[in-house]
Design an enzyme around this catalytic site. Sequence first.
Site, PDB file in Angstrom:
ATOM      1  CG  ASP A   1     -21.207 -10.483  -5.527  1.00 47.07           C
ATOM      2  OD1 ASP A   1     -21.657  -9.335  -5.380  1.00 47.07           O
ATOM      3  OD2 ASP A   1     -21.912 -11.501  -5.450  1.00 47.07           O
TER       4      ASP A   1
ATOM      5  CG  HIS B   1     -24.365 -10.990  -9.774  1.00 49.07           C
ATOM      6  ND1 HIS B   1     -23.926  -9.783  -9.303  1.00 49.07           N
ATOM      7  CD2 HIS B   1     -24.272 -11.842  -8.728  1.00 49.07           C
ATOM      8  CE1 HIS B   1     -23.584  -9.885  -8.037  1.00 49.07           C
ATOM      9  NE2 HIS B   1     -23.798 -11.136  -7.655  1.00 49.07           N
TER      10      HIS B   1
ATOM     11  CG  HIS C   1     -28.680 -19.437   0.610  1.00 45.22           C
ATOM     12  ND1 HIS C   1     -27.357 -19.691   0.909  1.00 45.22           N
ATOM     13  CD2 HIS C   1     -28.738 -18.133   0.258  1.00 45.22           C
ATOM     14  CE1 HIS C   1     -26.654 -18.574   0.751  1.00 45.22           C
ATOM     15  NE2 HIS C   1     -27.463 -17.617   0.343  1.00 45.22           N
TER      16      HIS C   1
ATOM     17  CG  ASP D   1     -27.114 -11.435  -6.252  1.00 44.60           C
ATOM     18  OD1 ASP D   1     -26.256 -12.345  -6.211  1.00 44.60           O
ATOM     19  OD2 ASP D   1     -27.264 -10.611  -5.332  1.00 44.60           O
TER      20      ASP D   1
ATOM     21  CG  HIS E   1     -23.768 -16.211  -5.974  1.00 40.36           C
ATOM     22  ND1 HIS E   1     -22.531 -15.797  -5.520  1.00 40.36           N
ATOM     23  CD2 HIS E   1     -24.520 -15.085  -6.090  1.00 40.36           C
ATOM     24  CE1 HIS E   1     -22.541 -14.469  -5.362  1.00 40.36           C
ATOM     25  NE2 HIS E   1     -23.738 -14.017  -5.702  1.00 40.36           N
ATOM     26  CG  LEU E   2     -22.940 -21.575 -11.121  1.00 43.99           C
ATOM     27  CD1 LEU E   2     -22.083 -22.010 -12.296  1.00 43.99           C
ATOM     28  CD2 LEU E   2     -24.379 -22.024 -11.334  1.00 43.99           C
ATOM     29  NE  ARG E   3     -24.874 -20.294  -3.028  1.00 47.84           N
ATOM     30  CZ  ARG E   3     -24.674 -19.024  -2.724  1.00 47.84           C
ATOM     31  NH1 ARG E   3     -23.447 -18.523  -2.729  1.00 47.84           N
ATOM     32  NH2 ARG E   3     -25.680 -18.240  -2.403  1.00 47.84           N
TER      33      ARG E   3
ATOM     34  CG  HIS F   1     -21.683  -6.670  -2.618  1.00 46.22           C
ATOM     35  ND1 HIS F   1     -22.284  -7.903  -2.445  1.00 46.22           N
ATOM     36  CD2 HIS F   1     -22.327  -5.837  -1.771  1.00 46.22           C
ATOM     37  CE1 HIS F   1     -23.246  -7.800  -1.543  1.00 46.22           C
ATOM     38  NE2 HIS F   1     -23.281  -6.562  -1.098  1.00 46.22           N
TER      39      HIS F   1
END
Lengths: 404, 140
Positions: free
Chosen positions: A133, A41, A290, A286, A43-45, A160
């Site tokens: 998600d 899980h 940011h 997760d 997030h690579l953006r 989610h």
Amino acid sequence: MEDLLIKNGKIKKIASPLKGTFDHVIDAKNCIVAPGFIDMHTHLREPGDEHKETIRTGAKAAARGGFTSIVCMANTNPPNDNPFITQFIKLKAQEEACVNVYPVGALSKGLQGEELAEIGSLKEAGCVAISDDGHPVMNSYVMRKALDYCRHFKLPIISHCEDTHLVGKGMINEGLRSTILGLRGNPSASEEIMVARDIALAELTGSHVHMAHISTQAAVRLIGEAKKRKVSISCEVTPHHLFLTDESVATYDTHFKMAPPLRSPKDIAALKKGLKENIIDAFATDHAPHSNLEKNVEFEEAAHGVIGLETALPITLKLVEEKILTLSQFIEKWTLAPARILKLSKGTLKIGADADITIFDPTKKIKLNQDAFLSKSKNTPFHGWTCKGEVLAAIVGGKIVYHV
Amino acid sequence: MFTIEEAKGKISGLKILIVGDIAHSRVARSNIYGLKKMGAQLIVCGPPTLIPPAMTKLGVEVSHNLKASIQKADVIMMLRIQEERQDRIQFPSKKEYVQYFGLNSETLKLAKKDVIIMHPGPLNRGVEISPDVADGRFTH
């Protein structure tokens, strides 16, 4: 103590001791040589929010944290709801990522929760699971159809679990702390409702639901009961939900804002018990990068999520010291368990397996320091923590991609 | 049933594959009852979203893999997507439906040499059946 030989990117031999001459020798004395850790899980953006993280930087952070495979969620911009984005991610990863990158395809078009994404094409392009998600699928009919449809493609759906209507504008756990701070609460019932619904839908359709980042005592209870009935479900827990409570939000620090929110000590106790009883199958970070643009703002305005790739191993290793898990159970929840859920031929050191290896020293004390992170973002809740467990090397397909 | 009898000389013992929107099809239900009574074996094939869950209880085989099922069939019956009966989403797009459940000359190469293809009409050319197959030599 045994030696492990890698040849042509595969695990060739395990013996004690290995004899002969070798191109390269790593001395892993007093260290643990484990199958490469898998973060199911991340997030690579990329595409879309490259100022937060890219496939290249996310992979570097992963390797530094001991992860040799990462599974990236579909909520990029544009989202990974069609095979062209999947192909872009795969190509970019091939060129720039030092670890294996497995994309997750969106469940619905535009993550809108209304129409199914082209799940068959997503699978053929290389997606290993399906998930909206970050955007819980509120419409149970859509979720049911997605589960039915995925059965044909043997793809798990990652859910989610939050009832967004009940969450409303809630942003921290509903309780004493939310009352004191005057921040709107997100009751644990929002998770409980969706976990219960998804269990019912897994039972109805016979398809597999994997529940992401569970945070509450209720979720553990429901999942435990459903597993006893042999419902096809699994779940993961994050390091932050295991070691932080809503008390951390006391200073309005946005590094403690995420969805689902940090819960109570009672929830943490249940999560740990769930791990011990194997109700919780796997760990996952997760990892949600940011930048300051999204985090250094008022709590209400701040983006949800914290990074986790470079802190996850030492933080979760505490569970071994706390005797919640044995060392091999700890390793399994970062390796074999996610590999099984996603049907990846990873997570093992069997002869002939891909030589994806994580080497760490479980006794070495380290201080977690955000300035040393290779991730583009610094939004960690664990900055300054002293832990045991240093990653010494990450090897992907026989290639050393990170070492101290 | 008359067409099958005419083309094949029998119904009993034949494997009959019904492909498509089984959930919304009266044709499928009538054929299942009628053809089973005449001794045929039925396979229904489509995405899981378009096959009612209790289908196997009617004594038919359920498949989600057209290419595998087509090889067994003596008769292939293609159904159209009944959009007017469907509520909201049943599959992502017509494109993806065609990819997995559309009959074209390529998939037809997997079929038995003496297969017959039937369609209750109206046809959606280019969806459940490609134009060349619709007007081809196997069609009855």
